[in-house]
Motif scaffolding. Structure first.
Motif, PDB file in Angstrom:
ATOM      1  N   HIS A  75       0.911  -1.096  -0.054  1.00  0.00           N
ATOM      2  CA  HIS A  75       0.028   0.076   0.077  1.00  0.00           C
ATOM      3  C   HIS A  75       0.846   1.029  -0.045  1.00  0.00           C
ATOM      4  CE1 HIS A  75      -3.475  -2.410   1.400  1.00  0.00           C
ATOM      5  NE2 HIS A  75      -2.544  -3.090   1.686  1.00  0.00           N
ATOM      6  N   GLN A  78       0.610   4.056   2.426  1.00  0.00           N
ATOM      7  CA  GLN A  78       0.630   3.783   4.038  1.00  0.00           C
ATOM      8  C   GLN A  78       2.280   4.291   4.074  1.00  0.00           C
ATOM      9  OE1 GLN A  78      -0.907   0.172   4.841  1.00  0.00           O
ATOM     10  NE2 GLN A  78      -2.910   0.776   3.878  1.00  0.00           N
ATOM     11  N   LEU A  89      -5.565  -5.488  13.399  1.00  0.00           N
ATOM     12  CA  LEU A  89      -5.925  -4.986  12.107  1.00  0.00           C
ATOM     13  C   LEU A  89      -7.056  -3.834  11.946  1.00  0.00           C
ATOM     14  CD1 LEU A  89      -5.733  -5.155   8.856  1.00  0.00           C
ATOM     15  CD2 LEU A  89      -7.284  -7.091   9.190  1.00  0.00           C
ATOM     16  N   TRP A  92      -6.092  -0.568  13.545  1.00  0.00           N
ATOM     17  CA  TRP A  92      -5.035  -0.129  12.856  1.00  0.00           C
ATOM     18  C   TRP A  92      -5.394   0.719  11.599  1.00  0.00           C
ATOM     19  CZ3 TRP A  92      -3.175  -1.363   7.901  1.00  0.00           C
ATOM     20  CH2 TRP A  92      -1.840  -1.111   7.690  1.00  0.00           C
ATOM     21  N   LEU A  93      -6.483  -0.039  10.833  1.00  0.00           N
ATOM     22  CA  LEU A  93      -6.958   0.602   9.845  1.00  0.00           C
ATOM     23  C   LEU A  93      -7.768   1.928  10.056  1.00  0.00           C
ATOM     24  CD1 LEU A  93      -8.819  -2.232   7.868  1.00  0.00           C
ATOM     25  CD2 LEU A  93      -6.696  -0.942   7.046  1.00  0.00           C
ATOM     26  N   ARG A 200     -10.856  -3.538  -1.821  1.00  0.00           N
ATOM     27  CA  ARG A 200      -9.833  -3.560  -0.556  1.00  0.00           C
ATOM     28  C   ARG A 200     -10.042  -5.005   0.146  1.00  0.00           C
ATOM     29  NH1 ARG A 200      -7.945   1.074   2.610  1.00  0.00           N
ATOM     30  NH2 ARG A 200      -6.167  -0.111   3.304  1.00  0.00           N
ATOM     31  N   HIS A 228      -7.746  -8.687  -0.011  1.00  0.00           N
ATOM     32  CA  HIS A 228      -7.221  -9.443   1.064  1.00  0.00           C
ATOM     33  C   HIS A 228      -8.005 -10.433   1.684  1.00  0.00           C
ATOM     34  CE1 HIS A 228      -5.544  -5.107   1.585  1.00  0.00           C
ATOM     35  NE2 HIS A 228      -4.695  -5.844   2.149  1.00  0.00           N
ATOM     36  N   GLU A 231      -7.024 -12.699   7.220  1.00  0.00           N
ATOM     37  CA  GLU A 231      -5.628 -12.308   7.716  1.00  0.00           C
ATOM     38  C   GLU A 231      -5.773 -12.486   9.177  1.00  0.00           C
ATOM     39  OE1 GLU A 231      -4.974  -7.853   6.350  1.00  0.00           O
ATOM     40  OE2 GLU A 231      -3.309  -7.885   7.477  1.00  0.00           O
ATOM     41  N   HIS A 267      -2.365 -12.155   2.270  1.00  0.00           N
ATOM     42  CA  HIS A 267      -2.302 -12.856   3.540  1.00  0.00           C
ATOM     43  C   HIS A 267      -2.497 -14.370   3.534  1.00  0.00           C
ATOM     44  CE1 HIS A 267      -1.248  -8.986   4.972  1.00  0.00           C
ATOM     45  NE2 HIS A 267      -2.321  -8.534   4.417  1.00  0.00           N
ATOM     46  N   ASP A 318       3.859  -5.815   2.187  1.00  0.00           N
ATOM     47  CA  ASP A 318       2.473  -5.167   2.741  1.00  0.00           C
ATOM     48  C   ASP A 318       2.731  -3.989   3.435  1.00  0.00           C
ATOM     49  OD1 ASP A 318      -0.241  -4.930   3.010  1.00  0.00           O
ATOM     50  OD2 ASP A 318      -0.059  -6.122   5.154  1.00  0.00           O
TER      51      ASP A 318
HETATM   52  N1  GUN Z   1      -7.076  -5.521   4.866  1.00  0.00           N
HETATM   53  C1  GUN Z   1      -7.906  -4.598   4.596  1.00  0.00           C
HETATM   54  N2  GUN Z   1      -7.030  -3.412   4.404  1.00  0.00           N
HETATM   55  C2  GUN Z   1      -5.739  -3.727   4.864  1.00  0.00           C
HETATM   56  C3  GUN Z   1      -4.559  -2.844   4.818  1.00  0.00           C
HETATM   57  O1  GUN Z   1      -4.529  -1.970   4.290  1.00  0.00           O
HETATM   58  N3  GUN Z   1      -3.420  -3.470   5.549  1.00  0.00           N
HETATM   59  C4  GUN Z   1      -3.649  -4.914   5.856  1.00  0.00           C
HETATM   60  N4  GUN Z   1      -2.452  -5.403   6.129  1.00  0.00           N
HETATM   61  N5  GUN Z   1      -4.891  -5.394   5.793  1.00  0.00           N
HETATM   62  C5  GUN Z   1      -6.068  -4.981   5.330  1.00  0.00           C
END
Ligand code: GUN
Ligand code: ZN
Length: 426
Positions: A75, A78, A89, A92-93, A200, A228, A231, A267, A318
């Protein structure tokens, strides 16, 4: 014509499928001949120099000449929030990622970060990246404009989200389709650029949006699709709530035509047996992001089991859920994650994943990721003694692999002595 001198390493087969020695050609005193952006010969330096006596030479001494690294899931937006502390996760988003991605509505910000991103990745020896942009079409333009100016083979797509995201980061099913289609037509196949259809992940798309993007992909099966998958456990439970009719997470994508041999599933950690079988049957590619998986506490990818079952697997940073821009650090993390699952990856397997393995997952295995005639000349010179700690360990090495492994485990951008993009030093 131009010659690079150094050690050369060429994979002739996947070192997960055959003994390492049967998969590599290594020249201690080797040369690579480059013409018009492509590799035209690789072999012992004396032979290549005799065949092209007038060609200018760049001597990289004992450095290892390798294909540039291929980072199959990043990304770029980021970049500036890499190494953000303390969240899993979804938190964090919401806390770090979405506020930063919202800034990409400003094309000047997107251009600044795209330039910074490629500076960092090229310094780390990565010559091809596959990026999620943001929901803003301008963020795709910024990435491709910068990549094109640098002559890179690069891939990306507009990230699509029409629910469970802030209002200023939400599109719709229709605008996602329309914008993606327009960007695909604008950028796919321009120079060395490739468009990637990019929902996404299931939690931030309505069924209508996944359906629209599935339809777009069916209209353009030559492009890749990235998203994704599985994950974190909380994410998987959320997907089950949002899509109660689906058998599992993989089935959500499958129902909308988003599982196929051009799919890049980031992932893919917590898969059921059914999901593994289905992904294998469809030929989907699994993209392992080990520094991200340890950094945000996601889990341990089953490299050995999935490779043994015949899945195509790419390797990726990532960035910025991953904690590094470097594929060396990423190989080290892949080694550690595999170890925690009870298997040991050979340095050759790690290097193959970071080059030819990732390239194959992008359907580019015949163009990049190998040092061989006909391939695009995206090449790095790797100093195998780039720090005192690495040098003193490499000095004890009896084989190439023993000499390379300390750089895999402890190396960073200081190990990348030179990076060539389409034969041009950058
Ligand atoms: N799953 C959805 N968006 C993201 C992202 O930006 N990073 C990660 N690691 N997992 C995600
Ligand atoms: Zn990601």
């Amino acid at each position: 014509m131009h010659l690079l001198l150094g050690q050369t390493l060429t994979f002739t087969a996947d070192p997960f499928d055959a003994p390492v020695d049967a998969c590599v050609q290594h020249e201690t005193t080797g040369a690579v001949a480059i013409e018009a952006g492509r590799i035209v010969a690789v072999g012992p330096a004396d032979e290549i120099r005799a065949a092209c006596p007038d060609a200018p030479v760049t001597d990289h001494g004992g450095a290892l000449l390798s294909p540039g690294f291929v980072d199959a899931h990043v990304h770029y937006p980021q970049t500036a929030i890499i190494a953000s502390w303390g969240k899993r996760l979804i938190d964090w988003l919401n806390t770090y990622t979405f506020p930063e991605e919202a800034r990409f509505a400003d094309p000047a910000h997107a251009a600044e970060i795209a330039a910074r991103y490629f500076d960092l990745t090229l310094a780390a020896g990565t010559t091809t990246t596959v990026s999620f942009a943001t929901i803003h079409p301008e963020s795709v333009d910024a990435y491709f404009t910068e990549a094109r100016a640098r002559g890179l083979r690069a891939l990306a797509g507009k990230t699509c989200m029409d629910r469970n995201a802030p209002a200023n980061l939400s599109d719709t099913a229709k605008s996602a389709y329309d914008d993606s289609k327009r960007l695909l037509e604008k950028w796919h196949g321009a120079d060395r650029l490739g468009y990637v259809i990019t929902p996404r992940f299931a939690p931030t798309s309505t069924p209508e949006q996944l359906e629209a993007l599935g339809a777009l992909w069916a209209e353009h099966p030559d492009v890749l699709m990235q998203t994704h998958l599985s994950e974190q456990h909380e994410e998987i439970a959320w997907v089950a709530e949002l899509y109660p009719e689906a058998r599992d997470y993989t089935d959500v994508y499958d129902r909308f035509g988003l599982i196929g041999d051009g799919a890049l599933m980031g992932h893919a950690i917590h898969l059921t047996a059914r999901e593994r079988d289905r992904l294998k049957e469809a030929g989907a590619n699994l993209i392992h992001c080990p520094t991200s998986n340890t950094f945000i506490g996601s889990g341990l990818f089953d490299m050995a089991g999935l490779k043994a079952a015949g899945h195509t697997i790419g390797l990726a940073t990532d960035t910025g859920g991953g904690s590094s821009f470097s594929m060396l650090r990423t190989m080290a993390a892949a080694y550690e994650v595999a170890h925690l699952r009870g298997t040991v990856l050979h340095p050759a397997q790690l290097w193959w994943l970071a080059t030819q393995g990732s390239a194959q997952s992008l359907r580019l295995g015949d163009r990049i990721g190998t040092l061989a005639p006909g391939y695009e000349a995206d090449i790095i010179a790797v100093d195998l003694a780039s720090t005192p700690a690495i040098a003193q360990r490499a000095a004890r090495a009896d084989t190439l692999w023993e000499a390379l492994f300390p750089t895999i485990m402890m190396g960073d951008d200081r190990a990348i002595a030179a990076t060539y993009v389409a034969g041009r030093r950058v």
